[in-house]
Design an enzyme around this catalytic site. Structure first.
Site, PDB file in Angstrom:
ATOM      1  N   ALA A   1      26.804 -40.409 -97.169  1.00  0.00           N
ATOM      2  CA  ALA A   1      25.624 -41.093 -96.634  1.00  0.00           C
ATOM      3  C   ALA A   1      26.005 -41.870 -95.384  1.00  0.00           C
ATOM      4  CB  ALA A   1      25.029 -42.043 -97.675  1.00  0.00           C
TER       5      ALA A   1
ATOM      6  N   ARG B   1      23.306 -39.267 -86.638  1.00  0.00           N
ATOM      7  CA  ARG B   1      23.429 -38.380 -85.477  1.00  0.00           C
ATOM      8  C   ARG B   1      24.440 -38.904 -84.452  1.00  0.00           C
ATOM      9  NH1 ARG B   1      19.738 -34.463 -85.937  1.00  0.00           N
ATOM     10  NH2 ARG B   1      17.895 -34.861 -87.235  1.00  0.00           N
TER      11      ARG B   1
ATOM     12  N   LYS C   1      27.926 -38.363 -85.271  1.00  0.00           N
ATOM     13  CA  LYS C   1      29.134 -37.675 -85.747  1.00  0.00           C
ATOM     14  C   LYS C   1      29.874 -38.421 -86.842  1.00  0.00           C
ATOM     15  CE  LYS C   1      30.026 -34.830 -81.670  1.00  0.00           C
ATOM     16  NZ  LYS C   1      29.714 -33.573 -82.394  1.00  0.00           N
TER      17      LYS C   1
ATOM     18  N   SER D   1      30.611 -36.011 -89.738  1.00  0.00           N
ATOM     19  CA  SER D   1      31.729 -35.118 -89.435  1.00  0.00           C
ATOM     20  C   SER D   1      33.070 -35.826 -89.608  1.00  0.00           C
ATOM     21  CB  SER D   1      31.606 -34.591 -88.004  1.00  0.00           C
ATOM     22  OG  SER D   1      30.425 -33.823 -87.843  1.00  0.00           O
TER      23      SER D   1
ATOM     24  N   ASP E   1      18.162 -27.367 -97.437  1.00  0.00           N
ATOM     25  CA  ASP E   1      18.538 -28.485 -96.561  1.00  0.00           C
ATOM     26  C   ASP E   1      19.370 -27.927 -95.407  1.00  0.00           C
ATOM     27  OD1 ASP E   1      19.332 -30.829 -95.353  1.00  0.00           O
ATOM     28  OD2 ASP E   1      19.619 -31.893 -97.251  1.00  0.00           O
TER      29      ASP E   1
ATOM     30  N   TYR F   1      28.051 -29.052 -93.004  1.00  0.00           N
ATOM     31  CA  TYR F   1      29.171 -28.617 -93.828  1.00  0.00           C
ATOM     32  C   TYR F   1      29.780 -27.311 -93.304  1.00  0.00           C
ATOM     33  CZ  TYR F   1      26.675 -31.919 -96.790  1.00  0.00           C
ATOM     34  OH  TYR F   1      26.020 -33.031 -97.258  1.00  0.00           O
TER      35      TYR F   1
END
Length: 269
Positions: A190, A197, A199, A202, A228, A235
Site C-alpha cells: 500500500a 504514482r 514509483k 516499484s 486489476d 507486478y
C-alpha cells in the site's frame, strides 16, 4: 495505484504460519544451505535512519515492546527514485502509521457510519501487525516500509508505503515452484494516497527482492485480482509472471477471480 490482497480480518487471530528450518548464517532454510551472510553475493545499500518521535495520538491498551530501532531496522534494503525502504521499527508511532496507510488502501467505504467502521478496521490491521511482529521469527516475516530518501520536517507523517513479506509453504503454490520447499509471500502492499504514482510501489517490490535473496528464498509469490490491470502491470514490470488463475466458479459465491504470480529474484536483471 492498485494494491495487493491483504485479508486483514483473518490476521488479528494470527496467521497460520509454520516456522521450520529457521534461517541464519550458515544454516538451512527451505532445504537450501546458506553461505555465511546469507546474501549470495548481493550488495545491499545501507544507511542510517534517525529515530522517530513517539506519537501523541490517543493510546489503545496495546503493548509496544520496544520503542528503539535495532541495527537491522536501520538497514536500507533499497534506495531509488528518492525513496528508501527498510524494515519497520518496533516503534508505536511507526506501527500506527503503517496501520493508517494499509487501512486507507484496503477499507471498503460504508454508506453509513463509515468513520466508525474505518477506525475498527484500522484497529484490526494494527492488532494483526502486532501479532505478526511478536510471534514471527525475523527470518519468517518482515514488514517493509518506504520513506523519503532525504529526511524532511515538512510533514509529521514520515512513512509513505508498506509491504508484508512472509515465509509460506502452501502445497497448492509449491507445485509450480520446481522443487522449492517454501517461498516468500508478498502481500498488503500500500502507498499513502498523497504519494501514489511516484514509483514507491516499484521500490517496495525491489526491496522484497533484496530481502528474499538475503534470506535464501528462491521464489517470491503474490496474488492480485484478475481485473486489476494497474496492479498487474506493476507486478509484471517488476518481473512477476502469472502461473494460475482462480476457477470461474468463485464468481458464483461473490468472489473476484485472482491470479497467482511468481518471480525468481535477480537484482542484476
Amino acid at each position: 495505484m492498485a494494491h495487493m490482497l491483504p485479508c486483514y480480518f483473518h490476521i488479528s487471530k494470527g496467521p497460520n504460519l509454520e516456522f521450520p528450518n529457521t534461517c541464519s548464517h550458515g544454516r538451512k532454510i527451505g532445504g537450501r544451505k546458506l553461505a555465511p551472510g546469507g546474501s549470495r553475493g548481493c550488495v545491499v545499500q545501507r544507511c542510517t535512519v534517525s529515530s522517530t518521535p513517539t506519537s501523541s495520538v490517543a493510546k489503545e491498551p496495546l503493548l509496544f515492546e520496544n520503542n528503539t530501532r535495532s541495527d537491522e531496522d536501520k538497514e536500507c534494503l533499497v534506495n531509488e527514485f528518492g525513496w528508501k525502504v527498510r524494515k519497520l521499527a518496533r516503534d508505536e508511532h511507526e506501527m500506527r502509521e503503517v496501520s493508517q496507510i494499509q487501512a486507507e488502501a484496503f477499507h471498503t467505504p460504508m454508506a453509513i457510519f463509515d468513520d466508525f467502521f474505518f477506525q475498527f478496521f484500522k484497529a484490526e490491521v494494527l492488532a494483526g501487525l502486532l501479532y505478526k511482529l511478536r510471534n514471527s521469527p525475523p527470518d519468517r516475516y518482515a514488514c517493509l516500509v518506504a520513506e523519503p530518501a532525504v529526511d524532511s520536517s515538512e510533514s509529521e507523517s514520515k512513512l509513505v508505503g508498506v509491504v508484508d513479506a512472509t515465509a509460506v509453504r502452501d502445497e497448492d503454490v509449491l507445485q509450480y515452484l520446481n522443487g522449492a520447499e517454501e517461498y516468500l509471500y508478498i502481500s498488503g502492499i500500500a502507498v499513502s494516497k498523497s504519494f501514489r504514482r511516484q514509483k514507491i510501489g516499484s521500490v517496495l517490490l525491489k526491496a522484497c527482492d533484496v530481502l528474499s535473496i538475503s534470506l535464501g528464498f528462491e521464489y517470491l509469490v503474490l496474488r492480485a485480482y484478475e481485473d486489476d490491470i494497474g496492479a498487474r502491470r506493476l507486478y509484471t514490470n517488476a518481473g512477476y509472471k502469472v502461473i494460475s488463475t482462480d476457477p470461474h466458479w468463485v464468481t458464483l459465491i461473490g468472489r473476484k477471480r485472482r491470479v497467482l504470480m511468481i518471480k525468481q529474484p535477480n537484482l542484476l536483471a
